[in-house]
Design a protein around this motif. Sequence first.
Motif, PDB file in Angstrom:
ATOM      1  N   ALA A 159       0.834  -1.205   0.000  1.00  0.00           N
ATOM      2  CA  ALA A 159       0.000   0.000   0.000  1.00  0.00           C
ATOM      3  C   ALA A 159       0.869   1.255   0.000  1.00  0.00           C
ATOM      4  O   ALA A 159       0.570   2.232  -0.712  1.00  0.00           O
ATOM      5  CB  ALA A 159      -0.933  -0.011   1.203  1.00  0.00           C
ATOM      6  N   GLY A 160       1.948   1.228   0.781  1.00  0.00           N
ATOM      7  CA  GLY A 160       2.861   2.361   0.804  1.00  0.00           C
ATOM      8  C   GLY A 160       3.557   2.567  -0.526  1.00  0.00           C
ATOM      9  O   GLY A 160       3.695   3.702  -1.013  1.00  0.00           O
ATOM     10  N   LYS A 161       3.989   1.478  -1.145  1.00  0.00           N
ATOM     11  CA  LYS A 161       4.642   1.571  -2.455  1.00  0.00           C
ATOM     12  C   LYS A 161       3.682   2.097  -3.513  1.00  0.00           C
ATOM     13  O   LYS A 161       4.059   2.907  -4.369  1.00  0.00           O
ATOM     14  CB  LYS A 161       5.169   0.196  -2.881  1.00  0.00           C
ATOM     15  CG  LYS A 161       6.412  -0.267  -2.156  1.00  0.00           C
ATOM     16  CD  LYS A 161       6.879  -1.602  -2.722  1.00  0.00           C
ATOM     17  CE  LYS A 161       8.172  -2.086  -2.104  1.00  0.00           C
ATOM     18  NZ  LYS A 161       8.617  -3.365  -2.697  1.00  0.00           N
ATOM     19  N   ALA A 162       2.438   1.631  -3.472  1.00  0.00           N
ATOM     20  CA  ALA A 162       1.442   2.086  -4.451  1.00  0.00           C
ATOM     21  C   ALA A 162       1.185   3.580  -4.282  1.00  0.00           C
ATOM     22  O   ALA A 162       1.082   4.328  -5.263  1.00  0.00           O
ATOM     23  CB  ALA A 162       0.147   1.296  -4.288  1.00  0.00           C
ATOM     24  N   ARG A 163       1.087   4.029  -3.043  1.00  0.00           N
ATOM     25  CA  ARG A 163       0.837   5.447  -2.775  1.00  0.00           C
ATOM     26  C   ARG A 163       1.989   6.312  -3.272  1.00  0.00           C
ATOM     27  O   ARG A 163       1.776   7.412  -3.810  1.00  0.00           O
ATOM     28  CB  ARG A 163       0.638   5.653  -1.284  1.00  0.00           C
ATOM     29  CG  ARG A 163       0.315   7.088  -0.881  1.00  0.00           C
ATOM     30  CD  ARG A 163       0.204   7.252   0.624  1.00  0.00           C
ATOM     31  NE  ARG A 163       1.434   6.895   1.312  1.00  0.00           N
ATOM     32  CZ  ARG A 163       1.590   5.827   2.074  1.00  0.00           C
ATOM     33  NH1 ARG A 163       0.582   4.977   2.243  1.00  0.00           N
ATOM     34  NH2 ARG A 163       2.748   5.563   2.673  1.00  0.00           N
ATOM     35  N   ASP A 164       3.226   5.816  -3.109  1.00  0.00           N
ATOM     36  CA  ASP A 164       4.407   6.592  -3.491  1.00  0.00           C
ATOM     37  C   ASP A 164       4.873   6.307  -4.909  1.00  0.00           C
ATOM     38  O   ASP A 164       5.898   6.856  -5.340  1.00  0.00           O
ATOM     39  CB  ASP A 164       5.558   6.296  -2.517  1.00  0.00           C
ATOM     40  CG  ASP A 164       5.208   6.665  -1.084  1.00  0.00           C
ATOM     41  OD1 ASP A 164       4.351   7.549  -0.892  1.00  0.00           O
ATOM     42  OD2 ASP A 164       5.775   6.051  -0.157  1.00  0.00           O
ATOM     43  N   GLY A 165       4.147   5.448  -5.638  1.00  0.00           N
ATOM     44  CA  GLY A 165       4.558   5.107  -6.997  1.00  0.00           C
ATOM     45  C   GLY A 165       5.815   4.278  -7.057  1.00  0.00           C
ATOM     46  O   GLY A 165       6.586   4.373  -8.019  1.00  0.00           O
ATOM     47  N   LYS A 166       6.051   3.435  -6.043  1.00  0.00           N
ATOM     48  CA  LYS A 166       7.291   2.662  -5.953  1.00  0.00           C
ATOM     49  C   LYS A 166       7.115   1.182  -6.294  1.00  0.00           C
ATOM     50  O   LYS A 166       8.072   0.411  -6.181  1.00  0.00           O
ATOM     51  CB  LYS A 166       7.862   2.769  -4.532  1.00  0.00           C
ATOM     52  CG  LYS A 166       8.127   4.190  -4.052  1.00  0.00           C
ATOM     53  CD  LYS A 166       9.284   4.817  -4.766  1.00  0.00           C
ATOM     54  CE  LYS A 166       9.640   6.164  -4.154  1.00  0.00           C
ATOM     55  NZ  LYS A 166      10.768   6.815  -4.858  1.00  0.00           N
ATOM     56  N   LEU A 167       5.920   0.760  -6.663  1.00  0.00           N
ATOM     57  CA  LEU A 167       5.731  -0.658  -7.002  1.00  0.00           C
ATOM     58  C   LEU A 167       6.550  -1.022  -8.234  1.00  0.00           C
ATOM     59  O   LEU A 167       6.575  -0.283  -9.218  1.00  0.00           O
ATOM     60  CB  LEU A 167       4.249  -0.946  -7.270  1.00  0.00           C
ATOM     61  CG  LEU A 167       3.327  -1.040  -6.051  1.00  0.00           C
ATOM     62  CD1 LEU A 167       1.871  -1.136  -6.488  1.00  0.00           C
ATOM     63  CD2 LEU A 167       3.695  -2.241  -5.187  1.00  0.00           C
ATOM     64  N   SER A 168       7.210  -2.168  -8.170  1.00  0.00           N
ATOM     65  CA  SER A 168       8.027  -2.624  -9.295  1.00  0.00           C
ATOM     66  C   SER A 168       7.276  -3.675 -10.100  1.00  0.00           C
ATOM     67  O   SER A 168       6.248  -4.204  -9.664  1.00  0.00           O
ATOM     68  CB  SER A 168       9.343  -3.214  -8.775  1.00  0.00           C
ATOM     69  OG  SER A 168       9.100  -4.431  -8.065  1.00  0.00           O
ATOM     70  N   LEU A 169       7.816  -3.988 -11.261  1.00  0.00           N
ATOM     71  CA  LEU A 169       7.215  -5.036 -12.084  1.00  0.00           C
ATOM     72  C   LEU A 169       7.280  -6.376 -11.378  1.00  0.00           C
ATOM     73  O   LEU A 169       6.359  -7.191 -11.480  1.00  0.00           O
ATOM     74  CB  LEU A 169       7.929  -5.110 -13.438  1.00  0.00           C
ATOM     75  CG  LEU A 169       7.620  -3.967 -14.409  1.00  0.00           C
ATOM     76  CD1 LEU A 169       8.543  -4.039 -15.609  1.00  0.00           C
ATOM     77  CD2 LEU A 169       6.170  -4.010 -14.863  1.00  0.00           C
ATOM     78  N   ASP A 170       8.366  -6.622 -10.645  1.00  0.00           N
ATOM     79  CA  ASP A 170       8.492  -7.881  -9.906  1.00  0.00           C
ATOM     80  C   ASP A 170       7.389  -8.016  -8.859  1.00  0.00           C
ATOM     81  O   ASP A 170       6.901  -9.117  -8.596  1.00  0.00           O
ATOM     82  CB  ASP A 170       9.860  -7.970  -9.223  1.00  0.00           C
ATOM     83  CG  ASP A 170      10.988  -8.191 -10.219  1.00  0.00           C
ATOM     84  OD1 ASP A 170      10.684  -8.654 -11.343  1.00  0.00           O
ATOM     85  OD2 ASP A 170      12.145  -7.905  -9.886  1.00  0.00           O
ATOM     86  N   ASP A 171       6.997  -6.876  -8.250  1.00  0.00           N
ATOM     87  CA  ASP A 171       5.941  -6.918  -7.239  1.00  0.00           C
ATOM     88  C   ASP A 171       4.617  -7.420  -7.826  1.00  0.00           C
ATOM     89  O   ASP A 171       3.803  -8.004  -7.109  1.00  0.00           O
ATOM     90  CB  ASP A 171       5.705  -5.527  -6.637  1.00  0.00           C
ATOM     91  CG  ASP A 171       6.853  -5.071  -5.755  1.00  0.00           C
ATOM     92  OD1 ASP A 171       7.535  -5.939  -5.187  1.00  0.00           O
ATOM     93  OD2 ASP A 171       7.068  -3.849  -5.638  1.00  0.00           O
ATOM     94  N   MET A 172       4.394  -7.167  -9.108  1.00  0.00           N
ATOM     95  CA  MET A 172       3.095  -7.472  -9.710  1.00  0.00           C
ATOM     96  C   MET A 172       3.134  -8.591 -10.736  1.00  0.00           C
ATOM     97  O   MET A 172       2.137  -8.852 -11.407  1.00  0.00           O
ATOM     98  CB  MET A 172       2.531  -6.207 -10.350  1.00  0.00           C
ATOM     99  CG  MET A 172       2.238  -5.124  -9.328  1.00  0.00           C
ATOM    100  SD  MET A 172       1.440  -3.685 -10.039  1.00  0.00           S
ATOM    101  CE  MET A 172       2.798  -3.048 -11.009  1.00  0.00           C
TER     102      MET A 172
END
Length: 410
Positions: A308-321
């Motif tokens: 949730a924190g990564k999504a809010r800050d735009g930090k999600l990576s391709l590996d995460d998804m």
Amino acid sequence: MAEIKAPVFPESVADGTIVEWHVSEGDQVNRDDVLAEIETDKVVLEVVAPDNGVVTKIVKQVDDVVLSDEVIGEFEAGATASDAPAAKEDSAEAAPKQAADGGEPKQAAAPSDSEQDHKDQSPAVRKAAKESGVDPKAVEGSGRDGRVTKSDMASPKLKADASIKSDSGRPVAESVGERTEKRVPMTRLRKRVAERLLSVTQETAMLTTFNEVNMKPLMDMRAKYKDQFEKRHGTRLGFMSLFVKAATEALKRFPAVNASIDGDDIVYHGYYDIGVAVSSDRGLFVPVLRDTDRMSMADVEGGIRDFAGKARDGKLSLDDMTGGTFTITNGGVFGSLMSTPILNAPQTAILGMHAINERPMAVNGEVVILPMMYLALSYDHRMIDGKDAVQFLVTIKELVEDPTLLLLDL
């Protein structure tokens, strides 16, 4: 001189679009500072500085399409800003020389109105403008001296001025009497989401089955142990962790729900990677918790909090998804009472959680007010029979209504 390159995209991502440069030519940066953002079909990726130094050249501009590992700029490691303006000094020397040759020395051009407007806008406002497609000049500012703030861009109140154009040349605010309407281009990410959702509805035999679950046992357990849980594990105890663990157990009992279709083949996955839908300003993302059968409830809660924190800050990576064998989405956090979630292809099932509402229920011949939640399971009927889908959802219901069943492995 070093090259600034786009990230290496996975095979499923063909290219990306530069949505923002955070620096200009000649800017001094530190190692790992964010230089630019590239939006792909799945996620926004950051390009960071490889070392301390100066950005000497920007090769690819905003809205340019770039390929994997393509050069988008140049960088001089170890340089400082004072080393960079050699070109400016050359141009300064050129003016007197031109005068000596009989020509009139040229004065530096004053910044245009658009350039001045760009300087007056904060980075947060410029970023919001890129994401929404709304020109800040079309927004009524609430800041000092009428300046537009980030919150203004989040819920823009548009000026009724049809002369203000978007980057595409179309008006972003059109006056119709006292009413206005705006036209903004879809982001690359939104286009891709739309394409995927449409293809799922057209290419699968999707059905949805519903059930309801009594949340009182889970709510009582949470109220009793939440303080101890947070003190021990450093994260709050929510409802999602138990639903993830209940879904994992149900997937073990019904392998078809954990499978996917690949052409004419059925792929049965021997692991449990559950995607959890999280919302952000850029849209809905589904990062994946890996091997949930090996995770504790604290691990699940911590993982969801980090996502949730990564999504809010735009930090999600391709590996995460990347990957995922099953998905859980919770529309209840927005107040949804019931919905039919759409499959996250190539997965064959998705669980939808909803709002908890008190309702009168018949218990042992008496009417009792209980906190109830509707559950929805959308599934691909090509892969999953109705009987298995219903029993899968009933299994989750039973495990949530009596959490001790999970602890005793019953």
